[in-house]
Design a protein around this motif. Structure first.
Motif, PDB file in Angstrom:
ATOM      1  N   ILE A 262     -13.155 -27.286  21.536  1.00 57.79           N
ATOM      2  CA  ILE A 262     -13.470 -26.434  20.979  1.00 57.79           C
ATOM      3  C   ILE A 262     -12.052 -26.988  19.692  1.00 57.79           C
ATOM      4  O   ILE A 262     -13.305 -26.836  18.582  1.00 57.79           O
ATOM      5  CB  ILE A 262     -12.854 -25.001  21.772  1.00 57.79           C
ATOM      6  N   ARG A 263     -11.295 -27.299  19.899  1.00 60.51           N
ATOM      7  CA  ARG A 263     -10.494 -27.343  18.294  1.00 60.51           C
ATOM      8  C   ARG A 263     -10.946 -28.435  18.036  1.00 60.51           C
ATOM      9  O   ARG A 263     -10.114 -28.684  16.377  1.00 60.51           O
ATOM     10  CB  ARG A 263      -9.324 -27.489  18.815  1.00 60.51           C
ATOM     11  N   THR A 264     -11.429 -29.501  18.433  1.00 64.75           N
ATOM     12  CA  THR A 264     -11.735 -30.871  17.688  1.00 64.75           C
ATOM     13  C   THR A 264     -12.952 -30.671  16.762  1.00 64.75           C
ATOM     14  O   THR A 264     -13.012 -31.214  15.875  1.00 64.75           O
ATOM     15  CB  THR A 264     -11.877 -32.244  19.226  1.00 64.75           C
ATOM     16  N   GLU A 265     -13.753 -29.975  17.387  1.00 62.06           N
ATOM     17  CA  GLU A 265     -15.356 -29.396  16.662  1.00 62.06           C
ATOM     18  C   GLU A 265     -14.585 -28.843  15.381  1.00 62.06           C
ATOM     19  O   GLU A 265     -15.043 -28.652  14.581  1.00 62.06           O
ATOM     20  CB  GLU A 265     -15.798 -28.458  17.911  1.00 62.06           C
ATOM     21  N   VAL A 266     -13.877 -27.649  16.050  1.00 60.65           N
ATOM     22  CA  VAL A 266     -12.912 -26.716  15.064  1.00 60.65           C
ATOM     23  C   VAL A 266     -12.498 -27.447  13.634  1.00 60.65           C
ATOM     24  O   VAL A 266     -13.191 -27.961  12.425  1.00 60.65           O
ATOM     25  CB  VAL A 266     -12.537 -26.194  15.017  1.00 60.65           C
ATOM     26  N   GLU A 267     -12.040 -28.755  13.633  1.00 59.34           N
ATOM     27  CA  GLU A 267     -11.007 -29.451  13.120  1.00 59.34           C
ATOM     28  C   GLU A 267     -12.089 -30.069  12.492  1.00 59.34           C
ATOM     29  O   GLU A 267     -12.770 -30.043  10.585  1.00 59.34           O
ATOM     30  CB  GLU A 267      -9.984 -30.655  13.987  1.00 59.34           C
ATOM     31  N   GLY A 268     -13.969 -30.895  12.784  1.00 57.86           N
ATOM     32  CA  GLY A 268     -14.429 -31.385  12.614  1.00 57.86           C
ATOM     33  C   GLY A 268     -15.032 -30.508  11.721  1.00 57.86           C
ATOM     34  O   GLY A 268     -15.556 -31.022  10.340  1.00 57.86           O
ATOM     35  N   LEU A 269     -15.312 -29.698  12.292  1.00 50.95           N
ATOM     36  CA  LEU A 269     -16.125 -28.133  10.725  1.00 50.95           C
ATOM     37  C   LEU A 269     -15.410 -28.542   9.590  1.00 50.95           C
ATOM     38  O   LEU A 269     -15.456 -27.335   9.040  1.00 50.95           O
ATOM     39  CB  LEU A 269     -16.118 -27.214  10.933  1.00 50.95           C
ATOM     40  N   LYS A 270     -14.156 -28.009   9.711  1.00 55.97           N
ATOM     41  CA  LYS A 270     -13.241 -27.358   8.590  1.00 55.97           C
ATOM     42  C   LYS A 270     -13.316 -28.736   7.923  1.00 55.97           C
ATOM     43  O   LYS A 270     -12.645 -28.605   6.403  1.00 55.97           O
ATOM     44  CB  LYS A 270     -11.191 -27.790   8.976  1.00 55.97           C
ATOM     45  N   ALA A 271     -13.683 -30.041   8.130  1.00 51.20           N
ATOM     46  CA  ALA A 271     -12.455 -31.135   6.760  1.00 51.20           C
ATOM     47  C   ALA A 271     -14.110 -31.052   6.154  1.00 51.20           C
ATOM     48  O   ALA A 271     -14.222 -31.576   5.593  1.00 51.20           O
ATOM     49  CB  ALA A 271     -13.245 -32.565   7.932  1.00 51.20           C
ATOM     50  N   ASP A 272     -15.286 -30.843   6.887  1.00 47.98           N
ATOM     51  CA  ASP A 272     -17.283 -31.234   6.518  1.00 47.98           C
ATOM     52  C   ASP A 272     -17.232 -29.837   5.325  1.00 47.98           C
ATOM     53  O   ASP A 272     -17.739 -29.844   4.347  1.00 47.98           O
ATOM     54  CB  ASP A 272     -17.815 -30.538   7.583  1.00 47.98           C
ATOM     55  N   PHE A 273     -16.660 -28.302   5.934  1.00 48.10           N
ATOM     56  CA  PHE A 273     -16.468 -27.323   5.185  1.00 48.10           C
ATOM     57  C   PHE A 273     -15.439 -27.786   3.601  1.00 48.10           C
ATOM     58  O   PHE A 273     -16.345 -27.511   2.184  1.00 48.10           O
ATOM     59  CB  PHE A 273     -16.122 -26.222   5.444  1.00 48.10           C
ATOM     60  N   ASN A 274     -14.449 -27.958   3.677  1.00 47.70           N
ATOM     61  CA  ASN A 274     -13.670 -28.742   2.823  1.00 47.70           C
ATOM     62  C   ASN A 274     -14.207 -29.678   1.624  1.00 47.70           C
ATOM     63  O   ASN A 274     -14.572 -29.698   0.694  1.00 47.70           O
ATOM     64  CB  ASN A 274     -12.605 -29.098   3.234  1.00 47.70           C
ATOM     65  N   ARG A 275     -15.012 -30.351   2.833  1.00 43.94           N
ATOM     66  CA  ARG A 275     -15.777 -31.158   1.387  1.00 43.94           C
ATOM     67  C   ARG A 275     -16.774 -30.338   0.709  1.00 43.94           C
ATOM     68  O   ARG A 275     -17.280 -31.360  -0.659  1.00 43.94           O
ATOM     69  CB  ARG A 275     -16.217 -32.691   2.134  1.00 43.94           C
ATOM     70  N   ARG A 276     -17.354 -29.686   1.960  1.00 40.06           N
ATOM     71  CA  ARG A 276     -18.645 -29.276   0.301  1.00 40.06           C
ATOM     72  C   ARG A 276     -17.678 -27.905  -0.520  1.00 40.06           C
ATOM     73  O   ARG A 276     -18.632 -27.878  -1.140  1.00 40.06           O
ATOM     74  CB  ARG A 276     -19.682 -28.029   1.341  1.00 40.06           C
ATOM     75  N   HIS A 344     -15.690 -19.077  19.529  1.00 41.33           N
ATOM     76  CA  HIS A 344     -15.000 -19.795  20.044  1.00 41.33           C
ATOM     77  C   HIS A 344     -13.615 -20.055  19.842  1.00 41.33           C
ATOM     78  O   HIS A 344     -12.928 -20.804  21.179  1.00 41.33           O
ATOM     79  CB  HIS A 344     -15.749 -21.279  20.778  1.00 41.33           C
ATOM     80  N   LEU A 345     -13.280 -19.974  19.424  1.00 39.11           N
ATOM     81  CA  LEU A 345     -11.676 -20.788  18.468  1.00 39.11           C
ATOM     82  C   LEU A 345     -10.976 -19.459  19.179  1.00 39.11           C
ATOM     83  O   LEU A 345     -10.127 -19.606  19.270  1.00 39.11           O
ATOM     84  CB  LEU A 345     -12.235 -20.521  17.460  1.00 39.11           C
ATOM     85  N   GLY A 346     -11.400 -18.316  18.259  1.00 37.96           N
ATOM     86  CA  GLY A 346     -10.123 -16.614  18.454  1.00 37.96           C
ATOM     87  C   GLY A 346      -9.056 -17.000  17.461  1.00 37.96           C
ATOM     88  O   GLY A 346      -9.408 -17.841  16.575  1.00 37.96           O
ATOM     89  N   LYS A 347      -8.431 -16.151  17.495  1.00 36.10           N
ATOM     90  CA  LYS A 347      -7.540 -16.076  16.966  1.00 36.10           C
ATOM     91  C   LYS A 347      -5.796 -14.864  17.445  1.00 36.10           C
ATOM     92  O   LYS A 347      -6.244 -14.265  18.309  1.00 36.10           O
ATOM     93  CB  LYS A 347      -7.644 -14.812  15.224  1.00 36.10           C
ATOM     94  N   TRP A 348      -5.240 -15.398  16.965  1.00 36.18           N
ATOM     95  CA  TRP A 348      -3.618 -14.831  17.431  1.00 36.18           C
ATOM     96  C   TRP A 348      -3.096 -13.909  16.336  1.00 36.18           C
ATOM     97  O   TRP A 348      -3.191 -14.705  15.497  1.00 36.18           O
ATOM     98  CB  TRP A 348      -2.690 -15.418  18.211  1.00 36.18           C
ATOM     99  N   GLN A 349      -2.502 -12.962  17.368  1.00 33.63           N
ATOM    100  CA  GLN A 349      -1.990 -12.191  15.671  1.00 33.63           C
ATOM    101  C   GLN A 349       0.048 -11.728  15.780  1.00 33.63           C
ATOM    102  O   GLN A 349      -0.345 -11.662  17.219  1.00 33.63           O
ATOM    103  CB  GLN A 349      -2.741 -10.635  16.191  1.00 33.63           C
ATOM    104  N   ARG A 350       0.704 -11.591  15.131  1.00 33.10           N
ATOM    105  CA  ARG A 350       1.638 -12.810  15.465  1.00 33.10           C
ATOM    106  C   ARG A 350       2.648 -11.285  15.403  1.00 33.10           C
ATOM    107  O   ARG A 350       2.080  -9.842  14.846  1.00 33.10           O
ATOM    108  CB  ARG A 350       2.198 -13.079  14.238  1.00 33.10           C
ATOM    109  N   LEU A 351       2.910 -10.283  16.650  1.00 35.05           N
ATOM    110  CA  LEU A 351       3.812  -9.800  16.953  1.00 35.05           C
ATOM    111  C   LEU A 351       5.573  -9.945  16.601  1.00 35.05           C
ATOM    112  O   LEU A 351       5.760 -10.724  16.416  1.00 35.05           O
ATOM    113  CB  LEU A 351       3.529  -9.024  18.148  1.00 35.05           C
ATOM    114  N   GLU A 352       6.103  -8.406  15.912  1.00 30.02           N
ATOM    115  CA  GLU A 352       7.508  -8.582  15.764  1.00 30.02           C
ATOM    116  C   GLU A 352       8.326  -8.459  17.193  1.00 30.02           C
ATOM    117  O   GLU A 352       7.815  -8.669  18.147  1.00 30.02           O
ATOM    118  CB  GLU A 352       7.786  -6.940  14.771  1.00 30.02           C
TER     119      GLU A 352
END
Length: 482
Positions: A262-276, A344-352
């Motif tokens: 999943i993280r590898t797929e996200v990295e590829g999509l990030k690179a493609d989105f940045n190129r666009r 599928h990636l999700g997100k983390w919220q940093r807490l104090e």
């Protein structure tokens, strides 16, 4: 004895001996972390893995309809036609005359001062604006299947003729411009290319990871172990090869179960989105520069024009070109692909520090799919899972940015609609308050293009809004659990 102290009953002893569900969830068997209780002591218990106790809910994706998208040739032709219209409008704003005066007046013979217009500059700007259309036609013709050798030879000859004609026309205009204008004015002709080279050729994400191999900034040794920066000529050759080749294929999404995949797929999509995004930013600024700014650089010192109106025209041209390119390069199917990957990636919220001191806390593991609401520790910081699936790296800001942009599938479309609506409303307001004929004419012509872009965006928003608002269940029609 009746007056003595009663000890705990057998039932109470049996209940207190059993660990609580939170203790089982916070056990150290799955990721090596213990539970922090009120006395800050670690309780190490043998328990099943975390994912066996709490399995995240399956991610269900809405099935959106196939919305019509303009072909590459049609879009480039419409963009070229729009840029020609706004170029004509800019020349009207600069070289307008008082054509309603009596014919005895020197400026009443024509509506524009045609003798002040540099036609070599107009031809040069037209050729530069047509570069995308010409190359798209050549690329589409190259991919068409030829049934015979004769047709293939005719196709090759037509492409060479078209490229030769465009190159000769560009050189002819440059020679005439060099003979008429100063060196300072001529530097404005190639200024966008000086910005393009460092932006798109050498500003790459230099990370020694597998997904970053597509960025083109690092080169592997023959043993495949060490990485070293590529030289100038290698980057230039690779970028030229990328420009001359066909467009990159659109990535596909599969509902993967492995966090690493999943993280590898996200990295590829990030690179493609940045190129666009780089392509959208450069081409929109390129179009606005050559259409609205470059004619101002070649105006004679004795010629008066409205600077404020010209600057407003420049901003409106850049905004419309930006929205048009964004809607073409980020179609609904592509945005839905990014939305599925973000789910599928999700997100983390940093807490104090000190928050949730009595709640179970775990050490983050890269091989675990974390459910929503779980607290993990990573790099001496406490994080809380936000999404239904969470495999993102807690300290990676790019993962959090990716989830923020695409976990709501209509976020980008709503942003484009807001931008275009603001432009249309401002143009209507300026049209109502305009008291000059060139302002009324220019706003009337540009509004037709803005209406077409806004119509397409609103059409997609209405259809996609109904598709995504449909209940996400396995038994619902039009939805599929993947």
């Amino acid at each position: 004895m009746p007056g003595g102290r009663r000890g705990p009953s057998r039932q109470q002893l049996s209940r207190s001996a059993l660990p609580s569900p939170q203790t089982l969830v916070g056990s150290s068997c799955s990721n090596g972390a213990g539970l922090r209780n009120r006395s800050s002591t670690s309780v190490g218990l043998s328990a099943p893995p975390l994912t066996a106790l709490i399995s995240p809910e399956p991610v269900r994706h809405a099935r959106i309809p196939e919305l019509p998208i303009d072909s590459s040739v049609l879009f480039e032709f419409m963009l070229f036609l729009y840029l020609l219209v706004v170029l004509f409008v800019q020349y009207i704003n600069i070289y307008k005359t008082v054509w309603w005066y009596p014919y005895s007046h020197s400026g009443a013979s024509t509506s524009l001062n045609f003798h002040l217009i540099d036609y070599h500059l107009v031809i040069f700007i037209t050729v530069m604006l047509a570069r995308r259309l010409v190359w798209t036609i050549i690329s589409e013709a190259f991919h068409t299947s030829s049934s015979s050798l004769l047709q293939y030879m005719i196709l090759i000859a037509a492409r060479l003729t078209l490229l030769t004609f465009c190159g000769w026309l560009l050189c002819w205009t440059l020679v005439n411009l060099f003979s008429k204008h100063s060196v300072l004015n001529l530097l404005f002709l190639g200024y966008p290319f000086g910005v393009y080279v460092p932006l798109c050729c050498f500003h790459q994400e230099a990370r020694a990871q597998a997904p970053a191999a597509d960025c083109g900034c690092l080169e592997q040794d023959p043993d495949g172990q060490t990485l070293r920066p590529r030289d100038f000529l290698a980057l230039l050759r690779e970028n030229l090869r990328e420009q001359l080749s066909s467009s990159a294929p659109v990535p596909t999404h599969t509902c993967l179960l492995s966090p690493e995949l999943i993280r590898t797929e996200v990295e590829g999509l990030k690179a493609d989105f940045n190129r666009r995004i780089k392509e959208v930013l450069f081409n929109s600024l390129f179009s606005a520069y050559y259409v609205a700014f470059l004619p101002l650089c070649f105006v004679q010192s004795t010629q008066y024009y409205d600077m404020r109106w010209s600057c407003e025209h420049l901003i409106m041209v850049w905004t419309n070109a930006f929205v048009m390119l964004m809607s073409q390069l980020l179609p609904p199917q592509y945005c839905d692909l990014l939305h599925r990957s973000a789910a599928h990636l999700g997100k983390w919220q940093r807490l104090e520090h000190g928050s949730y001191g009595n709640a179970p806390q775990h050490l983050w593991s890269d091989s675990t799919i974390w459910p929503q609401g779980v607290l993990v520790r990573h790099s001496r910081c406490l994080y809380k899972a936000v999404g239904p699936y969470n495999v993102a790296l807690p300290s990676d800001v790019s993962h959090a940015r990716f989830y923020f942009l695409f976990h709501k599938p209509l976020r980008i479309l709503n942003l484009l609609i807001g931008i275009e609506c603001s432009v249309v409303l401002y143009q209507l307001y300026s049209l109502l308050r305009s008291d000059r004929w060139n302002h009324t004419l220019s706003l009337g012509l540009v509004l037709f293009c803005s209406y077409y872009v806004l119509f397409k965006l609103l059409r997609d928003r209405i259809v996609l809004g109904k598709a995504y608002s449909y209940p996400l269940s396995s038994s619902s029609l039009g939805l599929k659990s993947q």
